[in-house]
Design a protein around this motif. Structure first.
Motif, PDB file in Angstrom:
ATOM      1  N   SER A 172      18.339 -33.079 -22.008  1.00 26.46           N
ATOM      2  CA  SER A 172      17.328 -32.459 -22.563  1.00 26.46           C
ATOM      3  C   SER A 172      17.125 -31.340 -23.554  1.00 26.46           C
ATOM      4  O   SER A 172      18.437 -30.922 -23.654  1.00 26.46           O
ATOM      5  CB  SER A 172      16.444 -31.764 -20.611  1.00 26.46           C
ATOM      6  OG  SER A 172      15.355 -31.241 -20.588  1.00 26.46           O
ATOM      7  N   SER A 173      15.405 -30.867 -23.420  1.00 21.95           N
ATOM      8  CA  SER A 173      15.234 -29.555 -24.346  1.00 21.95           C
ATOM      9  C   SER A 173      15.685 -28.568 -23.189  1.00 21.95           C
ATOM     10  O   SER A 173      15.251 -28.929 -22.319  1.00 21.95           O
ATOM     11  CB  SER A 173      13.708 -30.019 -25.046  1.00 21.95           C
ATOM     12  OG  SER A 173      12.865 -29.485 -24.253  1.00 21.95           O
ATOM     13  N   PRO A 174      16.146 -27.360 -24.081  1.00 23.70           N
ATOM     14  CA  PRO A 174      15.764 -26.360 -22.825  1.00 23.70           C
ATOM     15  C   PRO A 174      14.305 -25.799 -22.521  1.00 23.70           C
ATOM     16  O   PRO A 174      13.317 -26.047 -22.869  1.00 23.70           O
ATOM     17  CB  PRO A 174      15.977 -24.996 -23.323  1.00 23.70           C
ATOM     18  CG  PRO A 174      16.882 -25.871 -25.137  1.00 23.70           C
ATOM     19  CD  PRO A 174      16.072 -27.219 -25.583  1.00 23.70           C
ATOM     20  N   ALA A 198      21.532 -30.045 -23.625  1.00 22.99           N
ATOM     21  CA  ALA A 198      20.188 -29.028 -24.559  1.00 22.99           C
ATOM     22  C   ALA A 198      20.004 -29.039 -25.566  1.00 22.99           C
ATOM     23  O   ALA A 198      20.865 -28.466 -26.748  1.00 22.99           O
ATOM     24  CB  ALA A 198      20.297 -27.488 -23.673  1.00 22.99           C
ATOM     25  N   LYS A 219      14.516 -30.703 -17.304  1.00 23.56           N
ATOM     26  CA  LYS A 219      14.308 -29.116 -17.227  1.00 23.56           C
ATOM     27  C   LYS A 219      13.030 -29.544 -16.046  1.00 23.56           C
ATOM     28  O   LYS A 219      12.721 -29.213 -15.962  1.00 23.56           O
ATOM     29  CB  LYS A 219      13.577 -29.087 -18.674  1.00 23.56           C
ATOM     30  CG  LYS A 219      12.301 -29.359 -19.242  1.00 23.56           C
ATOM     31  CD  LYS A 219      12.817 -28.564 -20.223  1.00 23.56           C
ATOM     32  CE  LYS A 219      11.421 -29.552 -21.136  1.00 23.56           C
ATOM     33  NZ  LYS A 219      10.897 -28.831 -22.261  1.00 23.56           N
ATOM     34  N   PHE A 269      17.670 -21.171 -23.696  1.00 19.69           N
ATOM     35  CA  PHE A 269      16.495 -21.382 -22.667  1.00 19.69           C
ATOM     36  C   PHE A 269      16.318 -19.628 -23.218  1.00 19.69           C
ATOM     37  O   PHE A 269      16.413 -18.757 -23.267  1.00 19.69           O
ATOM     38  CB  PHE A 269      16.881 -20.990 -21.338  1.00 19.69           C
ATOM     39  CG  PHE A 269      18.062 -22.515 -20.909  1.00 19.69           C
ATOM     40  CD1 PHE A 269      17.543 -23.391 -20.412  1.00 19.69           C
ATOM     41  CD2 PHE A 269      19.173 -22.602 -21.635  1.00 19.69           C
ATOM     42  CE1 PHE A 269      18.177 -24.616 -20.323  1.00 19.69           C
ATOM     43  CE2 PHE A 269      19.870 -24.124 -21.257  1.00 19.69           C
ATOM     44  CZ  PHE A 269      19.176 -24.793 -20.662  1.00 19.69           C
ATOM     45  N   SER A 311      13.166 -23.804 -27.834  1.00 14.70           N
ATOM     46  CA  SER A 311      13.486 -24.054 -27.234  1.00 14.70           C
ATOM     47  C   SER A 311      13.496 -25.535 -27.823  1.00 14.70           C
ATOM     48  O   SER A 311      14.247 -26.684 -28.160  1.00 14.70           O
ATOM     49  CB  SER A 311      12.994 -24.679 -25.767  1.00 14.70           C
ATOM     50  OG  SER A 311      12.698 -26.175 -25.663  1.00 14.70           O
ATOM     51  N   LYS A 322      24.784 -27.214 -26.649  1.00 11.97           N
ATOM     52  CA  LYS A 322      23.270 -27.047 -26.994  1.00 11.97           C
ATOM     53  C   LYS A 322      23.630 -28.153 -28.859  1.00 11.97           C
ATOM     54  O   LYS A 322      24.407 -27.558 -29.870  1.00 11.97           O
ATOM     55  CB  LYS A 322      22.990 -25.660 -27.367  1.00 11.97           C
ATOM     56  CG  LYS A 322      23.815 -24.730 -25.437  1.00 11.97           C
ATOM     57  CD  LYS A 322      22.799 -22.898 -26.043  1.00 11.97           C
ATOM     58  CE  LYS A 322      22.807 -23.136 -24.227  1.00 11.97           C
ATOM     59  NZ  LYS A 322      22.586 -21.424 -24.478  1.00 11.97           N
ATOM     60  N   TYR A 382      19.194 -25.470 -15.719  1.00 15.49           N
ATOM     61  CA  TYR A 382      19.330 -24.238 -16.840  1.00 15.49           C
ATOM     62  C   TYR A 382      21.368 -23.969 -16.212  1.00 15.49           C
ATOM     63  O   TYR A 382      21.864 -23.373 -17.295  1.00 15.49           O
ATOM     64  CB  TYR A 382      18.289 -23.139 -16.167  1.00 15.49           C
ATOM     65  CG  TYR A 382      18.928 -21.672 -16.925  1.00 15.49           C
ATOM     66  CD1 TYR A 382      18.860 -21.395 -17.937  1.00 15.49           C
ATOM     67  CD2 TYR A 382      19.059 -20.980 -15.966  1.00 15.49           C
ATOM     68  CE1 TYR A 382      19.260 -19.655 -18.358  1.00 15.49           C
ATOM     69  CE2 TYR A 382      19.221 -19.796 -16.136  1.00 15.49           C
ATOM     70  CZ  TYR A 382      19.668 -19.316 -17.018  1.00 15.49           C
ATOM     71  OH  TYR A 382      20.042 -17.822 -16.866  1.00 15.49           O
ATOM     72  N   ALA A 411      17.264 -24.620 -28.975  1.00 11.41           N
ATOM     73  CA  ALA A 411      17.686 -24.843 -28.443  1.00 11.41           C
ATOM     74  C   ALA A 411      18.605 -24.111 -27.317  1.00 11.41           C
ATOM     75  O   ALA A 411      20.051 -23.740 -26.755  1.00 11.41           O
ATOM     76  CB  ALA A 411      19.381 -26.169 -28.664  1.00 11.41           C
TER      77      ALA A 411
END
Length: 460
Positions: A173-175, A47, A151, A233, A227, A197, A183, A231
């Protein structure tokens, strides 16, 4: 030319073979974790902050290493957006094309002379994600499955990949939304993954001034900032776009009004159901000019035109909600001789990486302008206060932010936020958006003159 099977680790390969001499520590860590799967290591989930280099430096390097290590191997890459595959990943791979003269680089495919390949596609059809298995054995033609911008990919696709026989797996991915397979790799299923992260401050190429600007724009707890830079969620699945406490604080500390900047008007139409609303922003000040109920469409249209004239508004300054019943209202206003810009909240956002649609972007960006003390709202009535503080953020299935629908708000007994739409539309529309007004709109409107092309445009 046959492919030379490499004996280098992924980060060594990236450094010596791809000449990537500027790898960051976290990129080396992630590449080495990918390589350890060859010896039974866990699948990898990353992430990373926006613009961190995860696709160009990690995913592209890993694919080149894998096909050099396993010339008959199979790389399957998917993403929720075909644009991510075609316009981001494959150009990053083609940077290295001359280093592999025997490989055939196609639009979203690479083929090796030995029959190995990498293929990229975007799909929400789980059927396309099934059926990937070694044709010989896992030592000769193993499968490497990569989910980029994970995501945005539906859980059904992840579940289909689970039925494949793979040796290597990378989710990056980015969160985004606080649920789903990506997730859970960082939460309930964390013990089964190697996870990393990556904050934006771990990426020296990301300008610290951008982090500072985004922190000022969104605040440290906003899901976009968390996000984009941390990084992280967003754990709360439902949150108010603007809470009552934050609006109260903003109203208590409003900026000095400056009305000599850009002029933008926004109309929210009720078409006989809720309220018709006209809000106007002049510089940093926003006021509701009028909010009223009128069941007769033509009568409401005439009232809007009269208000435009009384407030010296020109066509290029006026936006109207053109979704649903709003189209009929705008048509009626145009019959009265006034042409305005049509706002379609359901269309794509100007920042499509973060927001699911334009109305979601308007609410989140507009509320942050209020919250950060850039907007003077004056004294607002209880109804307006309530409408601005009862709409919730949601995560769309594609992992991007939106706001809940008006239908859902009505179903839960909350009033349609017509005044909120008008205020936030007036804040965000104008120079911020790329809408245009036709020459006909200016020439045909019944106004004495138009300063659409020459009026002063200023920020705050």
């Amino acid at each position: 030319m046959k492919t030379q099977r490499t004996i280098l680790s992924p980060s060594e390969f990236s450094w010596f073979q791809l000449c990537e001499k500027t790898l960051y520590d976290w990129q080396i860590e992630c590449l080495e974790a990918i390589g350890l799967q060859e010896h039974g290591g866990p699948p990898v989930a990353i992430a990373a902050a926006n613009g961190s280099g995860k696709t160009a430096k990690v995913v592209a390097s890993a694919i080149c290493w894998f096909l050099s290590r396993y010339p008959r191997g199979q790389v399957v890459v998917t993403s929720g957006s075909f644009r991510q595959v075609e316009k981001q990943l494959w150009p990053a791979l083609r940077v290295h094309q001359r280093k592999f003269p025997g490989w055939n680089f196609l639009t979203t495919e690479i083929k090796t002379p030995e029959g190995g390949f990498a293929i990229g596609f975007s799909t929400d059809d789980a059927g396309r994600a099934e059926g990937w298995h070694p044709k010989i054995n896992r030592q000769t033609d193993p499968v490497f499955i990569i989910v980029d911008e994970a995501k945005t990919v539906p859980d059904s696709v992840f579940e289909a990949f689970d039925r494949c026989t793979r040796v290597f797996q990378l989710w990056v991915s980015s969160p985004g939304k606080p649920w789903g397979q990506f997730y859970e790799a960082f939460h309930a299923m964390r013990k089964h993954f190697w996870v990393r992260k990556v904050r934006s401050d771990e990426c020296p190429h990301i300008d610290p001034a951008k982090r500072k600007r985004d922190l000022e724009k969104y605040g440290p707890d906003h899901p976009v900032y968390r996000s984009m830079h941390d990084a992280e969620f967003t754990e709360d699945a439902e949150r108010l776009v603007l809470s009552p406490d934050l609006l109260t604080k903003a109203l208590d500390g409003q900026p000095v009004p400056h009305e000599d900047g850009e002029v933008v008007a926004f109309c929210d139409f009720a078409a006989g159901r809720d309220e018709n609303v006209l809000a106007v922003r002049r510089g940093n000040t926003v006021r509701i000019v009028k909010a009223w109920v009128e069941k007769n469409t033509m009568q409401a249209a005439r009232e809007f035109v009269q208000l435009f004239r009384l407030n010296a508004l020109h066509p290029g300054q006026v936006w109207g909600d053109a979704d649903g019943l709003g189209t009929a209202m705008i048509d009626a206003i145009e019959e009265e001789g006034f042409y305005m810009k049509r706002f379609h909240g359901g269309q794509g956002a100007s920042d499509p990486d973060e927001y699911s649609n334009l109305i979601g972007e308007v609410w989140h960006v507009g509320c942050r302008e209020i919250e950060r003390g850039r907007i003077n709202l004056g004294v607002i009535d209880p109804d307006t206060f309530k409408q601005l503080t009862t709409r919730k953020s949601e995560w769309a299935e594609n992992g991007k932010l939106r706001v809940e629908s008006k239908d859902r708000m009505r179903a839960e007994g909350r009033k349609s936020p017509d005044r909120g739409d008008a205020i936030l539309g007036a804040i965000v529309c104008g120079a911020r958006l790329s809408g245009v007004v036709t020459g006909q709109a200016v020439d045909s409107s019944e106004v004495e003159d138009s300063n659409f092309a020459s009026s002063h445009v200023g920020g705050w």
